[in-house]
Design an enzyme around this catalytic site. Structure first.
Site, short mmCIF file in Angstrom:
data_model
loop_
_atom_site.label_atom_id
_atom_site.label_comp_id
_atom_site.label_asym_id
_atom_site.label_seq_id
_atom_site.Cartn_x
_atom_site.Cartn_y
_atom_site.Cartn_z
N ASP A 13 0.81 -1.22 0.00
CA ASP A 13 0.00 0.00 0.00
C ASP A 13 0.84 1.27 0.00
O ASP A 13 0.44 2.30 0.55
CB ASP A 13 -0.97 0.00 1.21
N LYS A 16 1.91 1.95 -5.15
CA LYS A 16 2.46 1.34 -6.37
C LYS A 16 1.53 1.58 -7.56
O LYS A 16 1.99 1.90 -8.66
CB LYS A 16 2.65 -0.17 -6.17
N GLY A 40 -4.49 -4.47 -3.76
CA GLY A 40 -5.48 -3.42 -3.99
C GLY A 40 -4.70 -2.19 -4.39
O GLY A 40 -4.07 -1.55 -3.56
N HIS A 41 -4.68 -1.90 -5.69
CA HIS A 41 -3.86 -0.81 -6.22
C HIS A 41 -4.78 0.31 -6.70
O HIS A 41 -5.62 0.10 -7.57
CB HIS A 41 -2.97 -1.32 -7.36
N GLN A 223 2.03 -6.31 -3.14
CA GLN A 223 2.57 -6.47 -1.78
C GLN A 223 3.93 -5.75 -1.68
O GLN A 223 4.12 -4.75 -2.35
CB GLN A 223 2.69 -7.95 -1.37
P1 GDP Z 1 -0.68 0.19 -3.53
O1 GDP Z 1 -1.28 -1.06 -3.03
O2 GDP Z 1 0.79 0.27 -3.28
O3 GDP Z 1 -1.01 0.47 -4.98
O4 GDP Z 1 -1.33 1.37 -2.68
P2 GDP Z 1 -2.89 1.53 -2.28
O5 GDP Z 1 -3.64 1.98 -3.48
O6 GDP Z 1 -3.37 0.34 -1.56
O7 GDP Z 1 -2.78 2.66 -1.19
C1 GDP Z 1 -2.23 3.90 -1.46
C2 GDP Z 1 -3.30 4.97 -1.19
O8 GDP Z 1 -2.66 6.23 -1.13
C3 GDP Z 1 -4.31 5.09 -2.30
O9 GDP Z 1 -5.53 5.49 -1.73
C4 GDP Z 1 -3.75 6.18 -3.18
O10 GDP Z 1 -4.75 6.86 -3.93
C5 GDP Z 1 -3.13 7.09 -2.17
N1 GDP Z 1 -1.93 7.84 -2.59
C6 GDP Z 1 -0.91 7.44 -3.40
N2 GDP Z 1 0.05 8.40 -3.44
C7 GDP Z 1 -0.38 9.40 -2.65
C8 GDP Z 1 0.20 10.64 -2.24
O11 GDP Z 1 1.30 11.01 -2.60
N3 GDP Z 1 -0.53 11.40 -1.37
C9 GDP Z 1 -1.75 11.01 -0.91
N4 GDP Z 1 -2.38 11.81 -0.07
N5 GDP Z 1 -2.32 9.85 -1.26
C10 GDP Z 1 -1.63 9.05 -2.11
P1 IMO Z 2 -0.82 -4.31 -2.16
O1 IMO Z 2 -0.39 -4.91 -3.48
C1 IMO Z 2 -0.94 -4.70 2.16
C2 IMO Z 2 -1.05 -8.77 3.76
C3 IMO Z 2 -2.32 -9.21 4.46
C4 IMO Z 2 -1.71 -10.18 5.47
C5 IMO Z 2 -0.60 -10.84 4.68
C6 IMO Z 2 -0.96 -12.19 4.06
O2 IMO Z 2 -2.11 -3.59 -2.24
O3 IMO Z 2 0.26 -3.54 -1.54
P2 IMO Z 2 -2.47 -12.86 1.99
O4 IMO Z 2 -3.91 -12.59 1.68
O5 IMO Z 2 -1.52 -12.35 0.95
O6 IMO Z 2 -2.19 -14.30 2.32
O7 IMO Z 2 -2.18 -12.04 3.35
O8 IMO Z 2 -0.25 -9.93 3.65
N1 IMO Z 2 -1.25 -8.26 2.39
C7 IMO Z 2 -1.17 -6.96 2.06
N2 IMO Z 2 -0.99 -5.88 2.82
N3 IMO Z 2 -1.02 -4.57 0.82
C8 IMO Z 2 -1.18 -5.68 0.05
O9 IMO Z 2 -1.15 -5.62 -1.29
C9 IMO Z 2 -1.30 -6.94 0.66
N4 IMO Z 2 -1.47 -8.19 0.20
C10 IMO Z 2 -1.44 -8.99 1.27
O10 IMO Z 2 -2.97 -8.14 5.07
O11 IMO Z 2 -1.13 -9.46 6.52
MG MG Z 3 -2.82 -1.72 -1.78
#
Ligand code: GDP
Ligand code: IMO
Ligand code: MG
Length: 427
Positions: A13, A16, A40-41, A223
């Site tokens: 999170d 990416k 969850g991207h 991840q």
């Molecule tokens: P990922 O799994 O690495 O793709 O990240 P996620 O989408 O799960 O979580 C990142 C969250 O931060 C999302 O809600 C993005 O829209 C948000 N985000 C990404 N870059 C920035 C930033 O520079 N500032 C803020 N405020 N939010 C950001």
């Molecule tokens: P992105 O790509 C954050 C965590 C779960 C749990 C552990 C194992 O959005 O960054 P799993 O379902 O993979 O067997 O869970 O890994 N986890 C993540 N945490 N971002 C993710 O993906 C994750 N994918 C799995 O919360 O702790």
């Molecule tokens: Mg994510």
């Protein structure tokens, strides 16, 4: 030839999806190489948010082929429903391909994941309950069903019959759960097979041909390093290798073909699920970061645990991935703090370490060693030049850069596609 890799450098999170979408405009292909719909991207374009789980975050750019590679575990029902959702929103998905070698994540994997978590008591991992671990387990015990098996219906049905008998025994005897009906499952797969067949391809051939003919290919990690099966906080990890090495393994690409390896680093730390987290905050500052940073899981909606930046954790990602660049995200969330603690080591049994220990006991007793950097008060989300940032914010970025001995190529200051400060052009 240019192979680009985006990986998470903490616990996932990091943002990416946002960076993959941004770079995606310059790519001919975007490839997922590991994980599944545990990811969850989030991509935000003109205020419109799209969350991707299995589809690569390059999907909004129709010019780049979106490949789900051999190392991914594919829940085909989730894949099709993700495609349907996007297509209903007017986003064509005819540029999606799936590897013939990828493993199918089956309904019984999801159920077993749920039951394992439910019955594990204190040993629960806090998985996303999407069946990721059970599917990879089958892959490595060599009892998995692969995407290419869908091509030969008799082979698929025979494998399913054999496997389902064993899975039903496990579900009922070990966990007292509900078994699956074979005929029903065959019907379910018969209903989606025709849609999947045209997407299936030899991904290894396609990806390598693209690279060899000078195309830009971006490998999108899901991840992150601390959730890596080998290097994360085992057993509180996922079941794949979300690293640059994982690209080679999970996309069938030689390390020689990876030119830039970009680690995404959130300016603070978050973690979802159980497991050690040395810089975790359990006070109102945590709530402030969570609310301001909207730190709720993009896949499960769970509140993310929040804490300060942990540099030994990030350095491990630098080392293991061989990061050529760092993209810092969400630094805008830190505005308004008087000073910002940054962890540069751990104190364990009276000794100081600047590397991440393997043992859960060591991690549990580790005290963070903090350096306190002065904060800034301005809202920086509209700033688009490095010089325009408050001095203390620039110093925060420079501190990361010098401690990690890796250049920062980009600073993201908002969720929007345009919300970036580019320090070094990647293309
Ligand atoms: P990922 O799994 O690495 O793709 O990240 P996620 O989408 O799960 O979580 C990142 C969250 O931060 C999302 O809600 C993005 O829209 C948000 N985000 C990404 N870059 C920035 C930033 O520079 N500032 C803020 N405020 N939010 C950001
Ligand atoms: P992105 O790509 C954050 C965590 C779960 C749990 C552990 C194992 O959005 O960054 P799993 O379902 O993979 O067997 O869970 O890994 N986890 C993540 N945490 N971002 C993710 O993906 C994750 N994918 C799995 O919360 O702790
Ligand atoms: Mg994510």
């Amino acid at each position: 030839m240019a192979g680009f890799v985006v990986v998470g450098s903490q616990w996932g999170d990091e943002g990416k999806g946002k960076i993959v979408d941004l770079l995606g405009a310059h790519m001919n292909m975007v490839v997922r190489f590991q994980g599944g719909n545990n990811a969850g991207h989030t991509v935000v374009v003109n205020g419109k948010k799209t969350v991707l789980h299995l589809l690569p975050s390059g999907i909004l750019n129709h010019d780049a082929l979106c490949m789900i590679g051999p190392g991914v575990v594919i829940n085909p029902f989730v894949l099709l429903s993700e495609i349907d959702t996007l297509e209903k929103q007017g986003q064509p998905c005819d540029h999606v391909r799936i590897s013939d070698r990828a493993h199918l994540l089956m309904p019984y994997h999801v159920r077993i994941d749920e039951l394992q978590e439910k019955t594990a008591g204190d040993r629960k991992l806090g998985t996303t309950k999407n069946g990721i671990g059970p599917c990879y387990a089958d892959k490595y015990t060599r009892t998995g069903i692969r995407v290419c098996d869908l091509r030969d219906w008799d082979v698929f049905c025979e494998k399913l019959k054999y496997t389902l008998e064993r899975k039903n025994a496990e579900i009922t005897k070990l966990y007292d759960g509900e078994p699956f009906d074979y005929d029903e499952m065959v019907q379910q797969f018969a209903g989606i097979r025709e849609r999947l067949l045209p997407m299936i391809c030899d991904a290894v051939d396609k990806v390598n041909k693209a690279l060899d003919s000078g195309k830009n290919v971006l490998f999108e990690g899901a991840q992150a390093n601390m959730l890596d099966i080998n290097y994360g906080t085992y057993p509180y990890v996922t079941s794949s290798s979300p690293t640059a090495a994982g690209v080679c393994e999970g996309a069938g690409v030689s390390p020689k073909k990876l030119d830039r390896i970009i680690g995404i680093v959130k300016a603070y730390s978050t973690r979802v699920g159980e497991g050690p987290f040395v810089t975790e905050l359990l006070d109102e500052t945590c709530d402030m970061i969570r609310e301001k940073g909207a730190e709720y899981g993009a896949t499960t909606g769970r509140p993310r645990r929040c804490g300060w930046l942990d540099l030994p954790v990030v350095r491990q990602a630098v080392t293991i991935n061989g990061l050529t660049d760092i993209a810092v995200t969400k630094i805008d969330i830190l505005s308004g703090l008087k000073e910002i603690p940054v962890c540069t080591g751990y104190r364990i049994n009276g000794k100081t370490y600047d590397t991440v220990p393997a043992s859960l006991n060591d991690l549990a007793s580790a005290e963070p060693v903090y350096e306190y950097l002065p904060g800034w008060s301005e809202d920086i989300s509209e700033i688009r030049s490095f010089e325009g940032l408050p001095e203390n914010c620039r110093n925060y970025v420079r501190f990361m850069e010098s401690w990690l001995k890796t250049p920062v190529c980009l600073v993201s200051v908002s969720p929007e596609r345009e919300g970036n400060i580019i320090l070094k052009k990647l293309l």
